[in-house]
Scaffold this motif. Structure first.
Motif, PDB file in Angstrom:
ATOM      1  N   GLY A 331      46.209  41.928  44.062  1.00 18.90           N
ATOM      2  CA  GLY A 331      46.606  41.475  42.735  1.00 18.90           C
ATOM      3  C   GLY A 331      45.435  41.068  41.862  1.00 18.90           C
ATOM      4  O   GLY A 331      45.581  40.937  40.642  1.00 18.90           O
ATOM      5  N   ARG A 332      44.269  40.894  42.462  1.00 16.53           N
ATOM      6  CA  ARG A 332      43.110  40.441  41.683  1.00 16.53           C
ATOM      7  C   ARG A 332      42.290  41.621  41.165  1.00 16.53           C
ATOM      8  O   ARG A 332      42.534  42.763  41.509  1.00 16.53           O
ATOM      9  CB  ARG A 332      42.231  39.536  42.540  1.00 16.53           C
ATOM     10  N   PRO A 427      35.068  44.076  37.223  1.00 14.27           N
ATOM     11  CA  PRO A 427      36.101  43.432  38.038  1.00 14.27           C
ATOM     12  C   PRO A 427      35.903  41.916  38.052  1.00 14.27           C
ATOM     13  O   PRO A 427      34.808  41.437  38.330  1.00 14.27           O
ATOM     14  CB  PRO A 427      35.849  44.036  39.430  1.00 14.27           C
ATOM     15  N   ARG A 428      36.958  41.184  37.697  1.00 10.94           N
ATOM     16  CA  ARG A 428      36.885  39.714  37.721  1.00 10.94           C
ATOM     17  C   ARG A 428      38.103  39.207  38.474  1.00 10.94           C
ATOM     18  O   ARG A 428      39.232  39.569  38.149  1.00 10.94           O
ATOM     19  CB  ARG A 428      36.891  39.138  36.303  1.00 10.94           C
ATOM     20  N   VAL A 433      47.329  39.732  38.853  1.00 15.91           N
ATOM     21  CA  VAL A 433      48.789  39.795  38.749  1.00 15.91           C
ATOM     22  C   VAL A 433      49.407  39.068  39.943  1.00 15.91           C
ATOM     23  O   VAL A 433      48.881  39.108  41.057  1.00 15.91           O
ATOM     24  CB  VAL A 433      49.304  41.247  38.698  1.00 15.91           C
ATOM     25  N   THR A 434      50.512  38.385  39.677  1.00 21.48           N
ATOM     26  CA  THR A 434      51.283  37.710  40.726  1.00 21.48           C
ATOM     27  C   THR A 434      52.750  38.015  40.476  1.00 21.48           C
ATOM     28  O   THR A 434      53.106  38.596  39.448  1.00 21.48           O
ATOM     29  CB  THR A 434      51.072  36.182  40.666  1.00 21.48           C
ATOM     30  N   LEU A 435      53.606  37.632  41.425  1.00 23.31           N
ATOM     31  CA  LEU A 435      55.043  37.796  41.193  1.00 23.31           C
ATOM     32  C   LEU A 435      55.524  36.643  40.322  1.00 23.31           C
ATOM     33  O   LEU A 435      55.241  35.480  40.609  1.00 23.31           O
ATOM     34  CB  LEU A 435      55.798  37.804  42.518  1.00 23.31           C
ATOM     35  N   THR A 499      43.659  46.362  41.682  1.00 22.34           N
ATOM     36  CA  THR A 499      44.346  45.205  42.242  1.00 22.34           C
ATOM     37  C   THR A 499      44.590  45.281  43.752  1.00 22.34           C
ATOM     38  O   THR A 499      45.263  44.403  44.304  1.00 22.34           O
ATOM     39  CB  THR A 499      45.691  44.997  41.510  1.00 22.34           C
ATOM     40  N   ALA A 500      44.057  46.305  44.418  1.00 18.76           N
ATOM     41  CA  ALA A 500      44.077  46.350  45.893  1.00 18.76           C
ATOM     42  C   ALA A 500      42.822  47.102  46.327  1.00 18.76           C
ATOM     43  O   ALA A 500      42.880  48.164  46.922  1.00 18.76           O
ATOM     44  CB  ALA A 500      45.338  47.047  46.408  1.00 18.76           C
TER      45      ALA A 500
END
Lengths: 563, 179
Positions: A331-332, A427-428, A433-435, A499-500
């Motif tokens: 998610g990051r 990339p930071r 993203v989260t649920l 994000t992965a």
């Protein structure tokens, strides 16, 4: 594998777009019974492709059904291709919500149908080089890519030979040449800027023809482009590449493919004993019935953020923060490209000349910042995309009456030329993203909460873009030059990724150098979520090359009984 | 208005031998027809007559069709009722009233009734000025751009006047413009 069990397959591919289609092709051609799960509806080119529908056949003459767009597609309508005809290929935002801080919007543009966004993608394809794969290690942003150019170069060729890429070889180290079909033609002022740039900057700034997945001659049973224009509405002659007309039919020809549309993936179940992925939980989009499919191998190809959402929603005792998320990086590191800035000008003269046909492609200037020199204001760089055109009746202007009408019919405006930058985004970890704890989509699956902003490096790139675009136009004799920055929010470039990420160290990355989850050996993810950095090139060909490479590696592992 | 209606509407005028530039009475008749062409809720009869008049002045019939020949007023009416927001539609209607009010104040009659020199003078003054939404100037600019757009995206103009190639079959980047 036993064929009598209808819910069990050698491999399950989630998503049928540009990566899912390739995974389906490679896995079935290697002999695996493969289920492709697509959240959206089937597409019938005869019914759904509308590239030849003319403005007078549209209720709003191409302006789009504004009220429907504002009600149902209030995010999607920000994409140029979500217009009166193209809106059918974009999701309903009310059924597919996500959340963000209104002060920091992220535009998430999505297509749910067989073919995914490969139906309406931009078709620009550019290889990466080791300038890109080595960047994180070089300047310390993000983690090191676990691969280098030689690892992926043969797969670029493999993909290019299948999909068909037209382009002009330039021999530039930062933008390796590919297996090109003949390039499309330059318009007169584009040639003038190419020559001027060469005169002033030598081979540092090369204006070349766009490299695009549009055929300039027949290729693999598909017809050459007929230059009608709006590829994003589909193409009945399959002259541009999409999965619906190329990879999925190839997969179907093996007899090993099962394609299930209207299959919304809710989560992936893993075996608590072995930690391996075991099955995919699906909600039928129409009946809302839940079902489960078992696969020995699972490929996530649902698009960067959808694949990430599925993993975040696949929680277990072994993986309390989401499947394969031992590193906490799931998610990051969300990235897009920064764009929407550049310069435009008038190119004097050449008024006795024009172009004929609608070229579905522009010109390209490969990255020139931080290639041989080092820019004081930012790391990484950007490329330009653009083109020249002469305006017709749409130029309007003062006046009315018979003379005005005659001029709009018979005369053309001057040549105009524009160059717009596509910049790398760093990339930071805090772009994440989260649920969302509250909001769910129409199928009851938690929506994503997206936090993403551009940082100082992207802002410095956007500022430099405006200066160098203007100076290139000026060098070619352009007048009335204006720089612009439309200050577009992240997401709108529709290159969301990261994000992965892939990496060498399971502690700081989700996937290894083969797109295989460090912690879940039979789980592969090959869409944009895998990207360790963003470079500035349009990313789809890199996704496809990584997908083909990962598929063959996975089947090799199975063949060697190592999976 | 769907295409079948459009064809019927156009052929109705053709059958009436309606080939000369529109006299004012014809424009009124045109305005009366607008409700049938999908513009029922768009305009009052006076506004509809003004829209038709402006469209005809902006793109008149010459050796090629004019705006009224390709149903531009119906297109404007459709966008007004089904595309513009309520606020934008209200501004457009208010602006149409403002144009006629200006015509009355300066020349003593609606745009439709003005002599050609007076009408041209009035519209030139609007064409070269800018104004807020709802003003005569802003509304003239909007009607003009809708007229140009509706005219040039019509089937007849695309196929007969511009001869647009839907499937060119090839791309040439830099060729001499013929003749």
């Amino acid at each position: 594998m036993p064929r009598h069990q209808p819910n069990r397959f050698d491999a399950i591919v989630v998503g049928s777009g540009i990566t899912g289609g390739f995974a389906a092709k490679e896995l079935t051609e290697r002999g695996l019974s493969t289920l492709v799960l697509e959240a959206g509806r089937p597409i019938d080119p005869a019914r759904d492709y509308t590239e030849h529908v003319q403005p007078w056949e549209m209720r709003f003459r191409g302006y789009g059904d504004r009220r429907a767009l504002e009600r149902d597609q209030f995010i999607q309508k920000n994409c140029y291709a979500c217009d009166e005809m193209g809106a059918r290929f974009f999701v309903n935002d009310r059924e597919n919500p996500y959340t963000f801080d209104p002060a920091a919007p992220f535009h998430w543009i999505r297509g749910r149908q067989v073919g995914g966004r490969s139906i309406m993608w931009g078709r620009q394809v550019y290889r990466w080089s080791d300038l890109d794969f080595g960047a994180n290690l070089e300047d310390g942003h993000g983690v090191d890519w676990p691969i280098r150019y030689p690892d992926i170069a043969p797969w670029y060729s493999y993909v290019e030979r299948f999909i068909g890429v037209s382009g002009l070889a330039e021999g530039l180290p930062q933008l390796p040449d590919g297996e090109f079909l003949p390039p499309m033609a330059f318009r007169c002022p584009e040639l003038r800027v190419r020559e001027a740039a060469e005169r002033v900057w030598g081979r540092d700034r090369v204006l070349t023809m766009g490299r695009c997945a549009v055929l300039t001659r027949p290729h693999n049973g598909r017809a050459a482009c007929h230059y009608c224009g709006p590829c994003e509405r589909g193409c009945v002659t399959h002259s541009y590449f999409n999965s619906l007309g190329s990879t999925l039919p190839a997969a179907a020809r093996t007899g090993k493919l099962t394609l299930r549309p209207n299959s919304v993936v809710e989560s992936i179940r893993s075996d608590p004993r072995t930690g391996r992925a075991r099955s995919v939980r699906v909600i039928d989009a129409e009946s809302h019935r839940t079902m489960e499919f078992e696969g020995r191998l699972i490929f996530l190809c649902a698009s960067a953020l959808e694949s990430t959402r599925i993993l975040l929603n696949s929680r277990s005792d072994r993986f309390p923060d989401g499947l394969a998320n031992d590193s906490g990086q799931l998610g990051r590191n969300l990235m897009d490209h920064c764009f929407g800035a550049g310069a435009r000008g008038t190119m004097p003269g050449m008024l006795d000349r024009d172009s004929r046909g609608a070229r579905p492609n522009g010109v390209y200037v490969p990255r020139f910042r931080n290639v041989r020199d080092r820019h004081p204001g930012f790391v990484r760089g950007y490329g330009f995309q653009g083109g020249a055109w002469r305006s017709g009746w749409g130029r309007g202007g003062p006046g009315f009456g018979a003379g005005y009408k005659r001029a709009l019919i018979r005369e053309k405006g001057p040549w105009r030329m524009s160059l717009g930058g596509w910049g790398e985004m760093l990339p930071r970890p805090d772009n994440a993203v989260t649920l969302d704890p509250v909001v769910k989509d129409r199928w009851g699956i938690p929506a994503l909460k997206i936090q993403c902003t551009f940082g100082p490096n992207e802002r410095a790139i956007l500022a430099d873009i405006q200066v160098t675009a203007a100076e290139m136009l000026e060098a070619a004799g352009a007048t009335e030059i204006t720089s612009y920055d439309d200050r577009l929010p992240p997401g709108l470039c529709i290159h969301e990724m990261g994000t992965a990420r892939m990496g060498r160290d399971p502690k700081t990355s989700v996937l290894n150098g083969w797109n295989q989850a460090h912690a879940v050996p039979n789980l592969f993810l090959t869409d944009g979520a895998c990207m360790t950095s963003s470079a500035n090139q349009n990313p789809s060909i890199t996704y496809m090359a990584l997908t083909a490479r990962a598929c063959h590696h996975a089947v090799d592992l199975i063949d060697r009984n190592e999976l | 208005m769907d295409r079948r209606d459009l064809v019927r509407w156009l052929s109705g005028f053709a059958a009436a031998g309606w080939m000369a530039p529109l006299p004012g009475a014809e424009r009124v008749r045109l305005a009366e027809l607008l409700p049938r062409s999908g513009g029922a809720a768009a305009f009052t009869p006076a506004q509809a007559a003004l829209v038709a008049t402006l469209a005809d002045v902006i793109i008149p019939r010459t050796d090629t069709p004019g705006a009224l020949d390709v149903e531009v007023p119906g297109f404007i009416a459709r966008l007004t009722t089904d595309w513009y927001s309520d606020e934008e539609a209200t501004q457009l209607r208010r602006g149409l009233d403002a144009i006629d009010a200006l015509a009355r104040a300066r020349f003593g009659g609606t745009v439709l009734s003005l002599s050609e020199p007076n009408r041209t003078a009035l519209l030139e003054s609007l064409d070269t000025a800018t104004g807020q939404p709802g003003s005569a100037e802003h509304t003239f600019a909007r009607i003009k751009s809708l007229t140009v757009y509706g005219y040039f995206t019509s089937e007849r103009v695309q196929t007969e006047v511009l001869k647009t190639e839907i499937v060119p079959g090839r791309f040439d980047g830099c060729i001499p413009i013929p003749g």
